[in-house]
Write a protein that holds these residues in place. Structure first.
Motif, mmCIF file in Angstrom:
data_model
loop_
_atom_site.group_PDB
_atom_site.id
_atom_site.type_symbol
_atom_site.label_atom_id
_atom_site.label_comp_id
_atom_site.label_asym_id
_atom_site.label_seq_id
_atom_site.Cartn_x
_atom_site.Cartn_y
_atom_site.Cartn_z
ATOM 1 N N SER A 47 0.814 -1.219 0.000
ATOM 2 C CA SER A 47 0.000 0.000 0.000
ATOM 3 C C SER A 47 0.846 1.267 0.000
ATOM 4 C CB SER A 47 -0.932 0.002 1.219
ATOM 5 O OG SER A 47 -0.186 0.048 2.415
ATOM 6 N N ARG B 294 2.548 3.098 -4.049
ATOM 7 C CA ARG B 294 1.868 4.051 -4.940
ATOM 8 C C ARG B 294 1.686 3.474 -6.343
ATOM 9 N NH1 ARG B 294 2.906 9.964 -2.485
ATOM 10 N NH2 ARG B 294 3.296 9.243 -0.410
ATOM 11 N N PRO C 111 10.292 3.185 -6.873
ATOM 12 C CA PRO C 111 10.813 4.513 -6.523
ATOM 13 C C PRO C 111 9.810 5.415 -5.813
ATOM 14 C CG PRO C 111 10.569 4.271 -8.912
ATOM 15 C CD PRO C 111 10.387 2.919 -8.314
ATOM 16 N N ARG C 112 8.520 5.259 -6.104
ATOM 17 C CA ARG C 112 7.536 6.114 -5.412
ATOM 18 C C ARG C 112 7.325 5.658 -3.973
ATOM 19 N NH1 ARG C 112 3.212 6.936 -10.430
ATOM 20 N NH2 ARG C 112 4.729 7.976 -11.753
ATOM 21 N N VAL D 233 14.986 0.292 2.247
ATOM 22 C CA VAL D 233 14.629 1.650 1.841
ATOM 23 C C VAL D 233 15.724 2.213 0.945
ATOM 24 C CG1 VAL D 233 14.221 4.005 2.653
ATOM 25 C CG2 VAL D 233 13.306 2.072 3.950
ATOM 26 N N ARG E 265 15.706 5.687 -1.295
ATOM 27 C CA ARG E 265 14.856 6.824 -1.677
ATOM 28 C C ARG E 265 14.993 7.115 -3.168
ATOM 29 N NH1 ARG E 265 11.886 8.458 2.047
ATOM 30 N NH2 ARG E 265 12.343 7.384 3.985
ATOM 31 N N ASP E 266 13.855 7.114 -3.842
ATOM 32 C CA ASP E 266 13.807 7.360 -5.284
ATOM 33 C C ASP E 266 14.670 6.348 -6.042
ATOM 34 O OD1 ASP E 266 12.817 8.629 -7.501
ATOM 35 O OD2 ASP E 266 14.124 10.375 -7.362
ATOM 36 N N GLN F 126 1.729 13.867 2.526
ATOM 37 C CA GLN F 126 1.397 12.581 1.906
ATOM 38 C C GLN F 126 2.558 11.613 2.078
ATOM 39 O OE1 GLN F 126 -1.544 11.532 0.126
ATOM 40 N NE2 GLN F 126 -2.457 13.291 1.114
ATOM 41 N N PHE F 127 3.114 11.577 3.266
ATOM 42 C CA PHE F 127 4.120 10.568 3.599
ATOM 43 C C PHE F 127 3.910 10.184 5.058
ATOM 44 C CE2 PHE F 127 7.139 12.790 6.375
ATOM 45 C CZ PHE F 127 6.835 14.124 6.127
ATOM 46 N N THR G 281 -0.068 7.451 4.991
ATOM 47 C CA THR G 281 -0.060 6.625 3.774
ATOM 48 C C THR G 281 -0.128 5.132 4.093
ATOM 49 O OG1 THR G 281 2.368 6.526 3.704
ATOM 50 C CG2 THR G 281 1.331 8.332 2.538
ATOM 51 N N TYR G 282 0.081 4.757 5.363
ATOM 52 C CA TYR G 282 0.053 3.338 5.684
ATOM 53 C C TYR G 282 -1.367 2.823 5.470
ATOM 54 C CZ TYR G 282 4.335 4.583 8.263
ATOM 55 O OH TYR G 282 5.555 5.077 8.630
ATOM 56 N N LEU G 283 -1.474 1.681 4.829
ATOM 57 C CA LEU G 283 -2.765 1.060 4.525
ATOM 58 C C LEU G 283 -3.703 2.017 3.787
ATOM 59 C CD1 LEU G 283 -3.178 -0.801 7.927
ATOM 60 C CD2 LEU G 283 -2.314 -1.736 5.766
ATOM 61 N N MET G 284 -3.090 2.947 3.079
ATOM 62 C CA MET G 284 -3.817 3.908 2.229
ATOM 63 C C MET G 284 -4.829 4.735 3.003
ATOM 64 S SD MET G 284 -4.188 2.237 -1.465
ATOM 65 C CE MET G 284 -3.339 0.765 -1.951
ATOM 66 N N PHE H 28 -6.163 7.826 1.239
ATOM 67 C CA PHE H 28 -7.336 7.674 0.368
ATOM 68 C C PHE H 28 -8.582 7.368 1.190
ATOM 69 C CE2 PHE H 28 -3.811 6.627 -2.522
ATOM 70 C CZ PHE H 28 -4.062 7.542 -3.523
ATOM 71 N N TYR I 145 -11.279 10.110 -0.475
ATOM 72 C CA TYR I 145 -11.112 9.618 -1.840
ATOM 73 C C TYR I 145 -11.645 10.710 -2.763
ATOM 74 C CZ TYR I 145 -11.225 6.347 -5.758
ATOM 75 O OH TYR I 145 -11.009 5.722 -6.959
ATOM 76 N N ALA J 115 -12.300 2.491 -0.599
ATOM 77 C CA ALA J 115 -11.834 3.720 0.056
ATOM 78 C C ALA J 115 -12.854 4.841 -0.099
ATOM 79 C CB ALA J 115 -10.496 4.146 -0.537
ATOM 80 N N GLU K 163 17.608 3.191 9.148
ATOM 81 C CA GLU K 163 17.153 2.480 7.971
ATOM 82 C C GLU K 163 16.277 3.374 7.085
ATOM 83 O OE1 GLU K 163 14.429 -0.771 6.120
ATOM 84 O OE2 GLU K 163 14.258 -0.638 8.268
ATOM 85 N N GLU K 164 15.503 4.240 7.719
ATOM 86 C CA GLU K 164 14.542 5.062 6.973
ATOM 87 C C GLU K 164 15.180 6.279 6.312
ATOM 88 O OE1 GLU K 164 11.204 4.951 6.231
ATOM 89 O OE2 GLU K 164 11.207 2.887 6.929
ATOM 90 N N TYR K 165 15.998 6.993 7.064
ATOM 91 C CA TYR K 165 16.550 8.251 6.554
ATOM 92 C C TYR K 165 18.060 8.280 6.783
ATOM 93 C CZ TYR K 165 11.653 9.668 6.729
ATOM 94 O OH TYR K 165 10.292 9.742 6.557
ATOM 95 N N GLN L 109 10.930 15.113 2.166
ATOM 96 C CA GLN L 109 9.519 14.693 2.268
ATOM 97 C C GLN L 109 8.631 15.876 2.673
ATOM 98 O OE1 GLN L 109 8.683 11.595 1.355
ATOM 99 N NE2 GLN L 109 9.577 10.067 2.699
ATOM 100 N N SER M 114 10.813 8.945 -9.244
ATOM 101 C CA SER M 114 9.503 8.829 -8.599
ATOM 102 C C SER M 114 8.500 9.824 -9.173
ATOM 103 C CB SER M 114 9.648 9.056 -7.099
ATOM 104 O OG SER M 114 10.230 10.313 -6.850
#
Lengths: 367, 365
Positions: free
Chosen positions: A269, A272, A292-293, A312, A314-315, B99-100, B104-107, B110, B114, B147, B211-213, B222, B361
């Motif tokens: 999910s 994107r 990438p998204r 992860v 990014r892009d 929108q991050f 955004t988890y599990l949409m 939306f 929607y 949604a 791990e994320e950033y 973002q 992206s």
């Protein structure tokens, strides 16, 4: 426009008299990774690096390119413009110099991907003719001035990536994305019907066509990779409802239906509805798909189609196999290059002089 | 062959370039990692988290008000349910641009809204839901539901559409679905709020071990996407798609919250919220960092654009559905143009800040 010091220094570094000393680090024999890029200071380019990201050469391009491929015998690097571009640069792998710039026949445009025939004689490109319903694979004879020698129906609308399937009779496996376009505009999304088509190389006959179920007709099959035993890894871009649970990654085996690959919903999910590249590792058992998204690269064990996890990036979009099983190179739109380890879900950034001054384009090619 | 003139010109060029580097004391530094860390902290604690807390609070009040109306149907209860729903809608509009992360988890993005629903999926799904004999619209129902019936657009239709409300007395599904959606919105909002604790830790822990950033600038990017990209959406979806080429061709029913007459209010809140993300705090706001990166004039122009849009919106009033005047059309067209200018200015600012909002992206193949 205001200018900051980094940007100014980057521009200064782009001056020709600085270029050779600063950027050329490795000799031509070490060129191992190739990609189209956008440079902050010099626009569209072909970039060749060694495995540590050291720049071997940079070749300026007239427009944004997509896929880079290497001739199987000759020291040629071939760069294909993306849709709706019409130019193909053939570049000397030893010097980075332009050997020849090819242009599509009038009314045709490229889709960004190409292959060489196994003997290297023919350069084959995915193209669209002006009024044709289906796309084409156009064969150019490298021994006859790259004259167009043969054109095959791609077996569907909007051919994108295609690869060889070796067997008793060689086949071309084509990801027909299903999308009709006018320039960059997509004009048939409501009725698109993407397909995976197997073409007989010698006869050009479409031997089989595979599609997802009707409710997933907007899952554009765009990128693929193939193992030696004919297992196909597919990466999709879904053009329909952004909330639909659509197949974004799949495998195909001869004689079977397309099989969507599993992934946790909490990951799916976040993608994107967009995957960018597909790549199979050196052991032929692990597949990687970039999203990438969703800022992720996902991995599967292909023989049993199990999801291994993701890292992860990014892009991140470009993927190429490393030497060891489960190891991949990945490139990103934020100018970074990585080694990825699918078995441990680790990533190792490859430090490079150009970080944050270029954006790696969609695909990465490994020598 | 000696070419003294060319040699001289070359030397002069090198000298000028050198002087340009050495003699430009006003040339500012590109933002450093520390700057982006400071920006991220402010963007989390002064912008994102308080707005998600507000959304959760307003959604909770909305849930109570909708339940109260359904327990005791009447005009007063309906008015209160509508008022609480509008407050929750505006709380969402104040953070819709992000929108991050958990939204955004599990949409959930939306699920909360929607929209635009160009194919009328929401209307179809709502009709089907109202025909259900089992009216237990519980979390299990919403896990599997489209949604388009999970969030604000569906709830707005249930509470503000007279034809739907008329059926309320005879069809228990109307109120059951309204209370179910209000509860669903509250659960999504409070989950997002809770999950921002972890999201904030991830962002504040940006660095090589994360791990994320890997870098603070990755998280800043973002937030900057949340500043820049929605401007185009405001212009294209919230204005241009509604306006058409003339007053006669304007379709106000395409606007975001026409039933509750809140479309222009939503736009006002969107612009105010983007302006807050741009310059809502003094130290290490986007405007502050932009100024220090050498973009003083541009930073001022962007602030001016935000003010101009806010002023233009301040005296625009929600129009009658079928009586759009040429003056109203011209006014909103002018606002659309101001948004276009703002978008260009913000994209220029990203160049000054050395920010790549996305390459593969944003425009891949």
């Amino acid at each position: 426009m205001a200018i900051n010091r980094r940007r100014f220094l980057a521009a200064l570094a782009g001056a020709p008299f600085v270029l050779q000393a600063r950027l050329v680090r490795a000799d031509a024999s070490q060129a191992a990774l190739f990609s189209a890029v956008r440079s902050d200071t010099r626009g569209w380019e072909l970039l060749a690096t060694d495995l540590d990201g050291g720049v071997v050469f940079r070749h300026p391009l007239p427009a944004r390119a997509h896929h880079v491929l290497l001739h199987p015998q000759k020291p040629w690097v071939v760069v294909i413009e993306r849709r709706p571009g019409t130019r193909i640069d053939v570049v000397d792998r030893n010097s980075g110099r332009l050997i020849r710039r090819l242009t599509c026949e009038p009314g045709n445009h490229l889709f960004g991907h190409a292959q060489f025939s196994a003997d290297g004689r023919y350069l084959i490109t995915a193209e669209q003719g002006g009024s044709d319903a289906h796309g084409s694979l156009v064969f150019r004879d490298t021994q006859n001035g790259f004259a167009v020698q043969r054109t095959l129906d791609s077996g569907g609308v909007g051919p994108h990536e295609f690869k060889w399937v070796q067997g008793t009779r060689p086949q071309l496996l084509v990801a027909n994305g299903g999308i009709k376009t006018r320039g960059r505009e997509k004009i048939n999304l409501d009725v698109m019907r993407p397909s995976l088509a197997y073409l007989d190389y010698h006869s050009g006959e479409v031997q089989s066509v595979h599609r997802f179920a009707a409710q997933d007709h907007q899952a554009s099959i765009r990128h693929l990779d193939v193992t030696a035993d004919g297992t196909v890894l597919l990466a999709m871009q879904f053009e329909g409802d952004p909330t639909q649970i659509a197949p974004l990654a799949a495998v195909h085996r001869p004689g079977q239906a397309l099989q969507p690959l599993p992934m946790p919903e909490e990951i799916r999910s976040r993608l994107r509805q967009y995957c960018g590249s597909a790549c199979i590792d050196s052991s032929q058992a692990i597949g990687a798909i970039s999203a990438p998204r969703g800022n992720r690269i996902l991995f599967w064990h292909l023989p049993d189609q199990t999801y291994l996890g993701s890292v992860v990036v990014r892009d991140g979009c470009g993927l190429a196999p490393g030497n060891q099983p489960g190891v991949f190179f990945a490139s990103s739109g934020s100018g970074r290059l990585y080694r990825l380890y699918a078995k441990t879900l680790r990533k190792q950034r490859i430090e490079a002089s150009y970080t944050q001054t270029i954006q790696w384009d969609n695909h990465l090619t490994r020598a | 062959m000696v070419r003294p003139f060319q040699h001289s010109r070359f030397s002069t060029a090198v000298l000028l370039l050198t002087l340009a580097v050495c003699l430009r004391p006003a040339m500012a530094e590109a933002p450093a990692e520390e700057d982006w860390h400071a920006f991220n902290r402010a963007a989390i604690h002064q912008h994102a988290v308080p707005r998600y807390e507000n959304l959760s609070e307003k959604a909770g009040a909305m849930r109570v008000a909708v339940q109260a109306f359904c327990d005791h149907p009447g005009q007063k209860g309906l008015d209160q349910a509508r008022k609480a729903t509008v407050h929750a809608i505006m709380a969402w509009q104040a953070i819709q641009h992000v929108q991050f992360g958990p939204v955004t988890y599990l949409m959930r993005n939306f699920g909360l809204q929607y929209w635009p629903d160009k194919k009328g999926i929401g209307a179809r799904q709502l009709r089907q839901a109202l025909k259900l004999t089992d009216t237990s619209f519980d979390p299990a129902y919403f896990n599997d539901a489209s949604a388009s019936v999970k969030g604000f657009p569906a709830l707005e239709k249930l509470l503000f559409d007279a034809k739907v409300l008329e059926k309320n007395t005879e069809n228990p599904a109307v109120c059951a679905l309204a209370t179910g959606i209000a509860d669903n919105i509250f659960r999504m909002s409070s989950d997002i709020e809770k999950e921002w604790t972890q999201a904030a830790e991830d962002i504040e822990g940006a660095g090589e071990e994360s791990e994320e950033y890997e870098m603070a600038v990755d998280a800043s990017t973002q937030f900057l996407k949340a500043l820049v990209e929605p401007v185009e959406m405001l212009r294209d979806d919230k204005l241009n798609r509604v306006l058409g080429e003339s007053a006669e061709k304007t379709r106000w029913k395409r606007s975001e919250f026409w039933r509750s007459r809140q479309s222009l209010n939503a736009l006002r809140v969107n612009v105010q919220s983007l302006q807050h993300l741009y310059s809502g705090w003094d130290d290490h706001s986007v405007a502050d960092i932009l100024q220090r990166a050498g973009g003083e004039a541009l930073a001022a122009q962007i602030e001016e654009s935000f003010k101009s849009i806010a002023i233009s919106l301040s005296d625009a009033h929600e129009p009658p559905i079928d009586a759009i005047t040429p003056e109203f059309h011209a006014k909103l067209t002018a606002i659309s143009e101001l948004l276009r200018l703002l978008q260009h200015q913000l994209l220029e600012a990203m160049q000054v800040l050395n920010i790549q909002l996305g390459f593969n992206s944003r425009d891949g193949d």
